[in-house]
Every structure is written in structure tokens, then in C-alpha cells.
Design a protein around this motif. Structure first.
Motif, PDB file in Angstrom:
ATOM      1  N   VAL A  13       0.245  10.895  -7.468  1.00 24.89           N
ATOM      2  CA  VAL A  13      -0.981  11.145  -8.230  1.00 24.89           C
ATOM      3  C   VAL A  13      -1.889   9.831  -8.245  1.00 24.89           C
ATOM      4  O   VAL A  13      -3.061  10.054  -8.032  1.00 24.89           O
ATOM      5  N   MET A  14      -1.531   8.686  -8.014  1.00 24.92           N
ATOM      6  CA  MET A  14      -2.327   7.494  -8.259  1.00 24.92           C
ATOM      7  C   MET A  14      -2.840   7.010  -6.905  1.00 24.92           C
ATOM      8  O   MET A  14      -4.040   6.441  -6.750  1.00 24.92           O
ATOM      9  N   PHE A  15      -1.978   7.063  -5.922  1.00 30.78           N
ATOM     10  CA  PHE A  15      -2.463   6.442  -4.583  1.00 30.78           C
ATOM     11  C   PHE A  15      -2.747   7.314  -3.306  1.00 30.78           C
ATOM     12  O   PHE A  15      -3.001   6.881  -2.143  1.00 30.78           O
ATOM     13  N   SER A  16      -2.288   8.756  -3.472  1.00 31.68           N
ATOM     14  CA  SER A  16      -2.667   9.625  -2.228  1.00 31.68           C
ATOM     15  C   SER A  16      -3.962   9.504  -1.633  1.00 31.68           C
ATOM     16  O   SER A  16      -4.171   9.845  -0.391  1.00 31.68           O
ATOM     17  N   ARG A  17      -4.837   9.419  -2.332  1.00 32.95           N
ATOM     18  CA  ARG A  17      -6.337   9.577  -2.046  1.00 32.95           C
ATOM     19  C   ARG A  17      -7.122   8.535  -1.826  1.00 32.95           C
ATOM     20  O   ARG A  17      -8.208   8.264  -1.339  1.00 32.95           O
ATOM     21  N   LEU A  18      -6.345   7.260  -1.986  1.00 30.07           N
ATOM     22  CA  LEU A  18      -6.969   5.811  -1.860  1.00 30.07           C
ATOM     23  C   LEU A  18      -7.220   5.672  -0.370  1.00 30.07           C
ATOM     24  O   LEU A  18      -6.254   5.823   0.429  1.00 30.07           O
ATOM     25  N   SER A  19      -8.270   4.998   0.001  1.00 30.20           N
ATOM     26  CA  SER A  19      -8.518   4.342   1.303  1.00 30.20           C
ATOM     27  C   SER A  19      -7.704   3.083   1.426  1.00 30.20           C
ATOM     28  O   SER A  19      -7.621   2.787   2.628  1.00 30.20           O
ATOM     29  N   VAL A  20      -7.384   2.544   0.499  1.00 32.44           N
ATOM     30  CA  VAL A  20      -6.373   1.381   0.278  1.00 32.44           C
ATOM     31  C   VAL A  20      -4.932   1.628   1.058  1.00 32.44           C
ATOM     32  O   VAL A  20      -4.455   2.354   0.323  1.00 32.44           O
ATOM     33  N   PRO A  21      -4.378   0.864   1.995  1.00 41.35           N
ATOM     34  CA  PRO A  21      -3.168   1.251   2.496  1.00 41.35           C
ATOM     35  C   PRO A  21      -2.230   0.748   1.277  1.00 41.35           C
ATOM     36  O   PRO A  21      -2.104  -0.455   1.131  1.00 41.35           O
ATOM     37  N   ILE A  22      -1.410   1.904   0.918  1.00 46.47           N
ATOM     38  CA  ILE A  22      -0.395   1.376  -0.321  1.00 46.47           C
ATOM     39  C   ILE A  22       0.888   1.938   0.176  1.00 46.47           C
ATOM     40  O   ILE A  22       1.104   3.110   0.670  1.00 46.47           O
ATOM     41  N   MET A  23       1.913   1.299  -0.107  1.00 48.06           N
ATOM     42  CA  MET A  23       3.549   1.610  -0.112  1.00 48.06           C
ATOM     43  C   MET A  23       4.375   1.536  -1.162  1.00 48.06           C
ATOM     44  O   MET A  23       4.012   0.455  -1.924  1.00 48.06           O
ATOM     45  N   LEU A  24       5.485   1.931  -1.443  1.00 49.95           N
ATOM     46  CA  LEU A  24       6.161   1.877  -2.512  1.00 49.95           C
ATOM     47  C   LEU A  24       7.627   1.651  -1.790  1.00 49.95           C
ATOM     48  O   LEU A  24       8.374   2.499  -1.079  1.00 49.95           O
ATOM     49  N   VAL A  25       8.261   0.519  -2.005  1.00 45.92           N
ATOM     50  CA  VAL A  25       9.486   0.062  -1.263  1.00 45.92           C
ATOM     51  C   VAL A  25      10.685  -0.237  -2.619  1.00 45.92           C
ATOM     52  O   VAL A  25      10.161  -0.739  -3.584  1.00 45.92           O
ATOM     53  N   ASP A  26      12.042   0.102  -2.140  1.00 44.25           N
ATOM     54  CA  ASP A  26      12.838  -0.430  -2.995  1.00 44.25           C
ATOM     55  C   ASP A  26      13.535  -1.713  -2.634  1.00 44.25           C
ATOM     56  O   ASP A  26      13.075  -2.358  -1.723  1.00 44.25           O
ATOM     57  N   GLU A  98       0.345  -7.875   0.456  1.00 45.86           N
ATOM     58  CA  GLU A  98       0.251  -8.276  -0.855  1.00 45.86           C
ATOM     59  C   GLU A  98       1.425  -7.413  -1.757  1.00 45.86           C
ATOM     60  O   GLU A  98       1.249  -6.355  -1.628  1.00 45.86           O
ATOM     61  N   LEU A  99       2.424  -8.114  -2.349  1.00 46.38           N
ATOM     62  CA  LEU A  99       3.702  -7.723  -2.759  1.00 46.38           C
ATOM     63  C   LEU A  99       3.436  -7.732  -4.330  1.00 46.38           C
ATOM     64  O   LEU A  99       3.177  -8.703  -4.997  1.00 46.38           O
ATOM     65  N   GLN A 106      11.795  -1.651  -7.697  1.00 50.19           N
ATOM     66  CA  GLN A 106      10.561  -1.408  -6.657  1.00 50.19           C
ATOM     67  C   GLN A 106       9.743  -2.207  -6.486  1.00 50.19           C
ATOM     68  O   GLN A 106       9.393  -3.037  -7.557  1.00 50.19           O
ATOM     69  N   VAL A 107       8.923  -1.934  -5.350  1.00 48.21           N
ATOM     70  CA  VAL A 107       7.935  -3.072  -5.143  1.00 48.21           C
ATOM     71  C   VAL A 107       6.781  -2.458  -4.478  1.00 48.21           C
ATOM     72  O   VAL A 107       7.079  -1.456  -3.719  1.00 48.21           O
ATOM     73  N   LEU A 108       5.630  -2.812  -4.937  1.00 44.90           N
ATOM     74  CA  LEU A 108       4.445  -2.016  -4.428  1.00 44.90           C
ATOM     75  C   LEU A 108       3.839  -3.102  -3.366  1.00 44.90           C
ATOM     76  O   LEU A 108       3.514  -4.104  -3.762  1.00 44.90           O
ATOM     77  N   ILE A 109       3.424  -2.418  -2.285  1.00 49.41           N
ATOM     78  CA  ILE A 109       3.055  -3.224  -1.236  1.00 49.41           C
ATOM     79  C   ILE A 109       1.570  -2.704  -0.555  1.00 49.41           C
ATOM     80  O   ILE A 109       1.416  -1.596  -0.419  1.00 49.41           O
ATOM     81  N   ARG A 110       0.615  -3.700  -0.646  1.00 52.68           N
ATOM     82  CA  ARG A 110      -0.591  -3.405  -0.227  1.00 52.68           C
ATOM     83  C   ARG A 110      -0.882  -4.155   1.088  1.00 52.68           C
ATOM     84  O   ARG A 110      -0.505  -5.228   1.134  1.00 52.68           O
TER      85      ARG A 110
END
Length: 940
Positions: A13-26, A98-99, A106-110
Motif C-alpha cells: 500500500v505504502m511503497f508499490s507506486r513510489l519511484s524510490v527503490p524500497i525493500m523489506l527484509v527480515d 540506507e537501512l 524487519q528492516v526497511l532498505i532504501r
């Protein structure tokens, strides 16, 4: 719903349409989710990345380092570092990471792409316009090109060109030589960080132009990521004033540079003043490298003395032809033909050499010389002749063998050399040769002195330069003929000998037997060769064959009665193979006299001896009638069935033979008995389908006197009669259910009671059963006891229907024709190919029995030497009955289940169904899963 699942849903919901590369990692570095912008950096789809480990996607990150970074995040909210990520095409993309920790695990990675964007398109185009210099770059990671409009114009690219058109159009505008130069520079700059500078001529729609392309590459620790540079007109092109003389000079240099021949300018000291591009292409050196070399460095076996001699001759002759060998940078030798011209400018002397690569011509000449050398020294005689019979060419071997000279041979005609060729039959011979292309035969050659020589001839029809020739190879057969004669005389001597002679190979199979022994055996020689020893002399076994031993044997010679032989055994080796020779003398008369002396002692044995002799005679008759030799087959499939018989015969295991009616199940049962240790005891047959249901129990187990109406005396059952022997239950599927219980007891305990009796009788019987029914289906329907089925099915043998071993049809037909023609007193020696083909295509629902009846009927109706077989065309259609044909997938499923049942449910391993089906174990498991095969279907 887990916290990880909630976070993953929120992530979309939050990041799917962003142009910034974002990942969710455990915390285990497993990638839980990634948006499209992030997946684009990897040049992959989000689905491909989910589930992979960040510690693997980050090319510089190990799992230990990841855990260290997690520890750092406990004391600080954000963490930054630089690294490279591994893209789909295995290139490394530099990124800024950027972590940020969210949640417990969970860790959000940009990610930020650090791939240098060296020049913006607007700036590049503005600079290009002002300087008339073109700019270009190639992003290797993303496989993207940028070529400024000025660069595209200078390179002759079409307007509105795409990335796909750049290379194709660029190559089309270059000469092959310039294209090779550009390719070498591109390969070099993509290997490592370096610069390049190339001058090339562009042939575009606006004419010809000399341009200069410069560039350099940028790389990371592993590979080059970016290449960029400029394109501009060469200074010579800019300074061109239109002077025709300058244009002519430039065209002359261009022509020399693009010439196909190699052009060298060299001095008397061996220095190189000039080479054209063809020299560079051939020798793989650059011009700069060659100008720093001397001719001695790349001309083989050419030194100072040679160059002094060359210039001495040039000063006098001004021009000369020569051949040299050049050595390329990679060590390859290049043969050249050179025209060397002497030139002098002031006080400087030059040799201008125009050189052409003649390596292929040299190789062709070498092959021709080798061919001529091979033909002249061939052990076979070679003769080329014309359609009119005249000789065109002969090799030296022909001249040596026949005694002709080369001049005499050229004047010969084939009819003078060969006894079988005449002027009348030569046209016919050529027609045959043209039609077949090749002929092989034995002929007689006439030498110059008139003597005759047998030769083996191979004639080949060839067309060379629109002319027909016969190329014939002749091999001297005189030695072979003499050897064959000697062998034939030896055979005649052995065949006429009074003694019986038998040769055995190392496996105790018949290798040779003379006519004297054949006369005793009364069998064709062809049937005896290759047979095992016991087929010739049943009383002998391989262990009896001991070199230098003497054996006395007796054997049945058919109409001649029992014959006695005294055999001497000799062993010898030939060509590394072991052989045994048995030489036997017929001592039948001597044995008869000895028997007469012993007759006085045989009378006291009375009826017991006579009964034993009758039993032996009966067994011999049964063995003769039902010998395994009666099973006629050449089918590899049926050989497997016979090998199963051979394996189980020596055991006491119960055998269940299944198969359609008429396939010869009884023959297989008798073969099991004959090859077993019980062969000297009776084999009793019971046809369960032929006996009434109320009498079958009495027939199998016997009955006491008065057990039922008509039981006037005690009678032994078939189990008692077969004691110590073999009992064959034919059509066992027809046994009534109430009888099956008693039959099961006999198989389990080896005991039973007669009908109407109470005495328990123990027997030692080997049971062989046969049926054309599907017992598994009968068990499922409750018409056959499951426990009895498992007792019978210890060693199942499936007898093949005739339609599955069609290669046996011709030999069976020949056997039955001989059998019934002899019986009918007819002579039938031929069977038409059409009838044989009909038989091959006929499905034979009645199998071998139907074929036998069909041949007997045909023999009765045939009045000539050619058998005429009539087949009702309706019968093959009816053979299939109303049974539904299985689909291909159903057939596969059934075949795999049958194989699994045969291996006891074992799928893999050396004894698994995979080996039996000749399939890879993984492939078989995958096929079972696809077809939905369950364990309950093959595990009983």
C-alpha cells in the motif's frame, strides 16, 4: 495474521507506486517484499526477487556482516553504506544503501543508483552544437546507448535511430578493415579501464568522410560499467580544401590501405617503413608494433645474409618474385608469394613488396602430392578406365603385379586385362555401374606373361570434369584362394575320418563337428553350431571336460538307437582363446557285447528294473517331446522370458505364468520342469477348466473308496502322483472358491487329506500355475482368494502374445510348413513376400496356436511349391473385440505401475523401477506425480 504478513501488506500500500527503490527484509536477510522501482535496479521482476537473501543480492555482504549491521541498528535509527548489487545479467551496479529497522524482525532498505550519469542529454547536445563534436556513451549494466545528434550525423546513422539500429547502421557504413579495427578496440575497452583513439572512414548518404572516434571506460572492482567518448572530423578532413591533387593522394593512400594484398616498405637494414592494414589484419600486429620491428622478427628463416643477397639481386634486376613464410603475433605460419620491387629516393633504398597469402594453395598442393603418393604405394591395384574400355590411369602397384610398363598400360583395353570383359558385355556393365554407383565382385586378371591372377574388384562410377570414369580397386586373392583350398581340404579330411570330432569354445559351445558325428546325430550342421554341450551329449557337463581325460558316454542317435562313444579330450589355445577338442570312437558294438554279458544279472531285478526302465523311457519321451528346443524364437523380447525361466528353474519357487490363450504357457511350464533338479521325476498336468467342478477336488487330492457315488476304489490324486516332481495347474483361475482353501493349505504346509479320508498325506511338489485370466481383477471382484494369489505369484512370468514378437513369425511359419508338409507328403519350399507381410500385420488373437492351425490349413490347400495363405480380412478387426483402447497416458500409467509391482514398490536405486524402465530416477518420480500414481496401487 502474522506481523510479517501485515507489514508486507502495508508495504504494498505504502511503497508499490513510489519511484524510490524500497525493500523489506527480515533479520535472516530474506527479502520479504520489494517495489517495482527496486526490482528495476536488479533488472528482474519482484516475484523473482522475493525469497532471495539480501546477503547474496548485495555482492559485498556476507551473512556475518549482515548480523553486525543489525547490531549497529539497535543503537542507531539509520545506517548508510556503499556497495554493489548483482543484476540479472550478472553485472554489478554501484548503489547507496540506507537501512532502517521497523518492527521486531524487519528492516526497511532504501537504494540509490550510483551508476555515474556522466553527462545530461541537454548539456551534451548544447556542447555538441557549439563545437561540432559528437558525444556518446554506453551504459553496460542497463545495456543503454546514448549518441548525440552530431555524433549520429558524423557516423552516418539515420535520423531517429534506435538503440537496435546503432550497431547495424554503423557496421554498414564501414569497410571490413575499419570494422575489424573498431571491434578490436571495443573488445579491449570492455575488458579493462583504458582509452582508445581510432581513425575510420564513414561511407554515408552524404558521401565519404574521415572521422576520429575517441573514448574511455569506467569500471568497478569486477568489470567495466560505462564507456563514453567523442566523435569529430579528422584534421585532414577539416583541412581538405578541395584540391584535386590532395583528393587523389588521399584516394591513393586509401586504396593501398584497403588492398587485399599485403604491402611492405622495408629498408636494407631490415627496418619497416610502412605496412598497409591488410598486413596488420594478417599478422595481428598494430602498425606501431610493426614499425618498431625488423623483417627478421616476422619472416621465418630470413637473416642479415639473406637481406644482403636480396638487395644485391634487386639492384641488378629491379624486381623479382619470391616465396616467404611469415610468422603472426600468435605464432601462426603464413605462406606468401611476393613481388619485390626496388625503389630509391635520394640516397635511401627501399624494397616495396606486394605479398599474397598462398597458404591454402600450398595446402592443396600438399594434399594432391600426398594423394598421388598414397595411390602409387597402395597395396591395392588402382585402374581408371573410360566407357569405351580404354585405360586412363594405373598406379605403380598395378605395373609391379602385371609386369606392364606405364606406356604399355596406357595403350591397354580392359578386355585385354580381364577374362570376363568382352566388347559385347562392356556397355551392359557400364549401365549397371551407372545405376548402382558401385560394384563388388571376384574376377580373373591376365598378366603381361599370360598368367592368370584371381582378384577382388571394387568398381566405382565417377564423373570428373564432365567425363565419366570407372575407378576400380583390385586386391590379389591368390593367397586367400590357396588358404581357402587348404582349409577346404582339411575339412574334407576331417569329414571323411572314421572318428567323431567335436570342437568346443571356452564357454563349451559347439564350434565345429565333422560329418561322421553329424551322421550319428542326424541333425543339420547349421542347427548344431553354437549349441551348448548338453544339447549334443546330454550326459556331459562342462565340469566333465578336462584336458587329457578319457570319457565313455552313451547318447540317443535317433533311428540308429543308443550309441556309445569313447572320447579323448584335448585342450589348446589359439589367438588367446581357449578351445577343447573331443575325438570319439564308436564303441557301440563293444558295449553291446558287454551288455550281453551282464544280461544274466539283470533278471534278478525283475519287475522293479523293467518298471524303472519304462519310467526312464517315458521321461525320455516327454523330454524329447517337450524339450525347451521346441520353443522356437529369435525375438530379443522372448529371450528375456526364457532367461527368467532359466533363473527360476533351479529353485523350488512357485511360478505363475500368465498370458493370452495360445501363447505356449504349457511349453514354458515344461521348460521350468526340464531345467530343474526334478527333471528325473514326473511332471503332472491338470487342466482346471476341463474338469467338472464336482470332480476337480477328487482329481487333485484323490479319494477313498466309497467317498462318493461311483468311488469304487481308492484313487491317488495328482498331488500324490507328482510327489518329488512338478505339478502344472493350467487355467488355475477356473478353480472354485471352496477348493482354493484346500489348495492354499497344500502350498503352505505341503499336506492334504483325500476326499472322504482322514489320513494326512505329506508331499514334496513344485507347483507351476498358468492362466489367461487377470487374477488381480478376480481378487478385487471376490472371485479368487487373495492369499492364494499371493502364494501363486511368487515368481510371475508374463508370456508374450505373438503380435508383440512379430520377428518370430517367419521362423515359426517355416517350422510349421516343414512339419505339416512332411506330414502331408508335400514339398513346399517358398512363401510369398506378400503373404508373409500379411502375417506380420495380422494381430493373431489366437497367437501361436492360431498361426499353427492357419499354416496347417494352408498346407492342405496348397498344390504347388509356393505356400498360399488365405487370411480372412474381417478377423484382424474382430481380434480387438469390444475392448476399449487405452489412451497414451493410460498406457504409460499402467506400464509404470506394472514395473513398480515387479520391483516390489522400489522406485529408485540399482534394483528400482527406474533401471527397469531405463528412466532417470528423478524423471520417473516426476512422471508418477504427474500421472497421480499412489502407493496403494503398486504396494500389496
Amino acid at each position: 495474521m502474522t506481523q510479517a504478513a501485515i507489514l508486507s501488506a502495508d508495504f504494498d500500500v505504502m511503497f508499490s507506486r513510489l519511484s524510490v527503490p524500497i525493500m523489506l527484509v527480515d533479520d535472516k536477510s530474506s527479502l520479504l517484499n520489494i517495489n517495482s522501482s527496486g526490482a528495476d535496479l536488479f533488472r528482474m521482476q519482484p516475484e523473482e526477487l522475493r525469497g532471495q537473501f539480501w546477503a547474496g543480492l548485495d555482492a559485498q555482504l556476507t551473512l556475518i556482516q549482515w548480523r553486525q549491521r543489525l547490531q549497529q541498528l539497535r543503537s542507531q535509527p539509520f545506517l548508510h553504506y556503499e556497495t554493489d548489487i548483482l543484476t540479472e545479467n550478472e553485472f554489478l551496479r554501484p548503489v547507496h544503501v540506507e537501512l532502517c529497522r521497523i518492527g521486531e524482525n524487519q528492516v526497511l532498505i532504501r537504494l540509490t543508483d550510483n551508476l555515474p550519469d556522466r553527462l545530461r542529454e541537454g548539456q551534451i547536445e548544447l556542447l555538441s552544437e557549439s563545437t561540432q563534436t559528437g558525444f556518446w556513451f554506453y551504459n553496460r549494466v542497463d545495456r543503454q546507448w546514448y549518441v548525440s545528434p552530431i555524433a549520429g550525423k558524423l557516423l552516418g546513422l539515420p535520423k531517429g535511430f534506435t538503440d537496435e539500429e546503432i550497431i547495424e547502421s554503423f557496421q554498414r557504413n564501414l569497410s571490413p578493415t575499419d570494422w575489424n579495427k573498431v571491434q578490436e578496440a571495443a573488445n579491449s575497452v570492455l575488458e579493462k579501464n583504458e582509452t582508445f583513439d581510432q581513425r575510420i572512414r564513414i561511407e554515408g548518404d552524404q558521401g565519404s568522410a574521415l572521422v576520429k572516434i575517441s573514448g574511455r571506460s569506467v569500471s568497478n572492482a569486477l568489470h567495466v560499467t560505462l564507456v563514453y567518448g567523442i566523435v569529430e572530423l579528422d584534421k585532414k578532413q577539416k583541412e581538405l580544401s578541395g584540391d584535386q591533387q590532395d583528393i587523389s593522394g588521399e584516394l591513393a593512400m586509401f586504396s593501398i590501405d584497403q588492398a587485399r594484398d599485403m604491402i611492405f616498405w622495408t629498408g636494407p637494414d631490415g627496418s619497416v617503413s610502412y605496412v598497409n592494414q591488410t598486413v596488420c589484419n594478417k599478422l595481428k600486429y598494430s602498425r606501431e608494433e610493426l614499425k618498431n620491428m625488423q623483417v627478421f622478427d616476422f619472416v621465418k628463416d630470413f637473416g642479415i645474409d639473406d637481406i644482403e643477397e636480396l638487395y644485391t639481386n634487386l639492384r641488378e634486376l629491379k624486381s623479382l618474385d619470391a616465396e616467404f613464410t611469415l610468422i603472426s603475433k600468435k605464432g601462426k605460419e603464413i605462406e606468401i608469394s611476393a613481388v619485390v620491387n626496388y625503389l630509391r629516393f635520394g640516397d635511401k633504398e627501399y624494397a616495396c613488396s606486394f605479398c599474397r597469402d598462398i597458404s591454402k594453395r600450398k595446402a592443396k598442393d600438399q594434399r594432391r602430392k600426398l594423394s598421388e603418393f598414397t595411390i602409387d604405394r597402395s597395396v591395392e591395384m588402382v585402374v581408371w578406365s573410360n566407357p569405351d574400355g580404354s585405360v586412363h590411369f594405373v598406379n605403380n602397384t598395378f605395373l609391379e603385379v602385371t609386369g606392364y610398363s606405364a606406356r604399355e598400360a596406357e595403350a591397354l583395353s580392359l578386355k585385354e586385362i580381364f577374362t570376363h570383359i568382352t566388347a559385347e558385355n562392356m556397355p551392359e556393365m557400364w549401365e549397371t555401374l551407372r545405376g548402382s554407383g558401385s560394384l563388388t565382385k571376384e574376377v580373373v586378371m591376365r598378366r603381361k606373361d599370360g598368367s592368370l591372377l584371381p582378384v577382388g574388384a571394387t568398381l566405382n562410377h565417377l564423373v570428373f570434369e564432365d567425363r565419366e570414369f570407372s575407378c576400380s580397386l583390385f586386391r590379389d586373392l591368390s593367397r586367400q584362394k590357396r588358404r581357402d583350398t587348404a582349409i577346404e581340404l582339411s575339412h574334407m579330411a576331417l569329414d571323411s575320418a572314421g572318428d567323431c570330432i567335436l570342437w568346443l569354445d571356452a564357454e563349451y559351445r559347439v564350434n565345429y563337428l565333422n560329418q561322421t558325428l553329424l551322421n550319428l546325430l542326424n541333425n543339420p550342421k547349421e542347427e548344431m553350431i553354437g549349441q551348448e554341450l548338453y544339447r549334443i551329449f546330454p550326459s556331459l557337463s562342462p565340469s566333465d571336460i578336462v584336458p587329457n581325460s578319457v570319457l565313455d558316454i552313451a547318447f540317443d542317435a535317433g533311428a540308429a538307437g543308443t550309441r556309445h562313444l569313447n572320447l579323448n579330450c584335448t585342450g589348446l589355445e589359439h589367438d588367446g582363446e581357449q578351445y577343447y577338442m573331443l575325438v570319439g570312437r564308436d564303441i557301440t558294438r563293444m558295449s553291446e557285447r558287454q551288455e550281453q554279458l551282464e544280461e544274466a544279472y539283470t533278471e534278478i531285478r525283475g519287475l522293479q528294473d523293467r518298471l524303472q526302465e519304462e519310467n526312464i523311457s517315458l521321461r525320455e519321451e516327454v523330454n524329447t517331446k517337450y524339450n525347451i528346443n521346441k520353443i522356437i524364437t529369435v525375438s530379443p523380447k522372448y529371450q528375456k522370458v526364457l532367461r527368467q525361466i532359466g533363473r527360476v528353474a533351479d529353485t523350488d519357487a512357485t511360478v505363475l505364468i500368465t498370458g493370452e490363450t495360445g501363447t505356449g504357457k504349457e511349453l514354458l511350464a515344461r521348460a521350468v520342469h526340464q531345467l530343474s533338479d526334478r527333471v528325473d521325476y514326473p511332471m503332472i498336468k491338470v487342466n482346471c477348466a476341463a474338469l467338472p467342478e464336482n470332480l476337480i477336488e477328487s482329481e487333485l487330492f484323490g479319494h477313498e473308496k466309497g467317498a462318493f457315488t461311483g468311488a469304487l476304489a481308492r484313487k491317488k490324486g495328482r498331488f500324490e502322483v507328482a510327489d518329488t516332481g512338478t505339478l502344472f495347474l493350467d487355467e488355475v483361475g477356473e478353480c472354485p472358491l471352496d477348493l482354493q482353501t484346500k489348495l492354499l493349505r497344500v502350498l503352505q504346509e505341503g499336506e492334504f487329506e483325500r476326499v472322504g479320508g482322514s489320513e494326512t498325506i505329506k508331499v514334496d511338489v513344485r507347483l507351476v500355475a498358468a492362466t489367461n485370466r487377470d487374477l488381480e481383477e478376480m481378487v478385487a471382484d471376490g472371485r479368487f482368494r487373495a492369499d492364494l494369489y499371493y502364494r501363486l505369484n511368487v515368481f510371475p512370468i508374463s508370456n508374450l502374445p505373438l503380435r508383440e514378437r512379430t520377428e518370430d513369425i517367419p521362423v515359426l511359419v517355416e517350422h510349421f510348413v516343414q512339419k505339416f508338409s512332411l506330414k502331408q507328403g508335400k514339398t513346399i519350399s517358398k512363401i510369398s513376400k506378400g503373404d508373409m507381410e500379411k502375417l506380420r500385420n495380422y494381430p493373431f488373437p489366437g497367437n501361436v496356436r492360431e498361426l499353427e492351425n492357419m499354416i496347417e490349413r494352408a498346407v492342405i490347400l496348397t498344390d504347388s511349391e509356393t505356400l498360399n495363405i488365405r487370411i480372412d480380412p474381417i478377423r484382424p478387426q474382430a481380434a480387438g473385440g469390444s475392448q476399449r483402447l487405452l489412451t497414451f497416458e493410460e498406457m504409460q500409467r499402467k506400464h509404470i505401475i506394472d514395473a513398480l509391482k515387479f520391483t516390489g514398490g522400489r522406485v529408485t536405486g540399482p534394483e528400482g523401477a527406474g533401471v527397469l524402465l531405463d528412466m532417470n530416477d528423478r524423471t520417473l518420480v516426476s512422471k508418477m506425480r504427474k500421472l497421480g500414481i499412489k502407493k496403494r496401487e503398486y504396494l500389496v
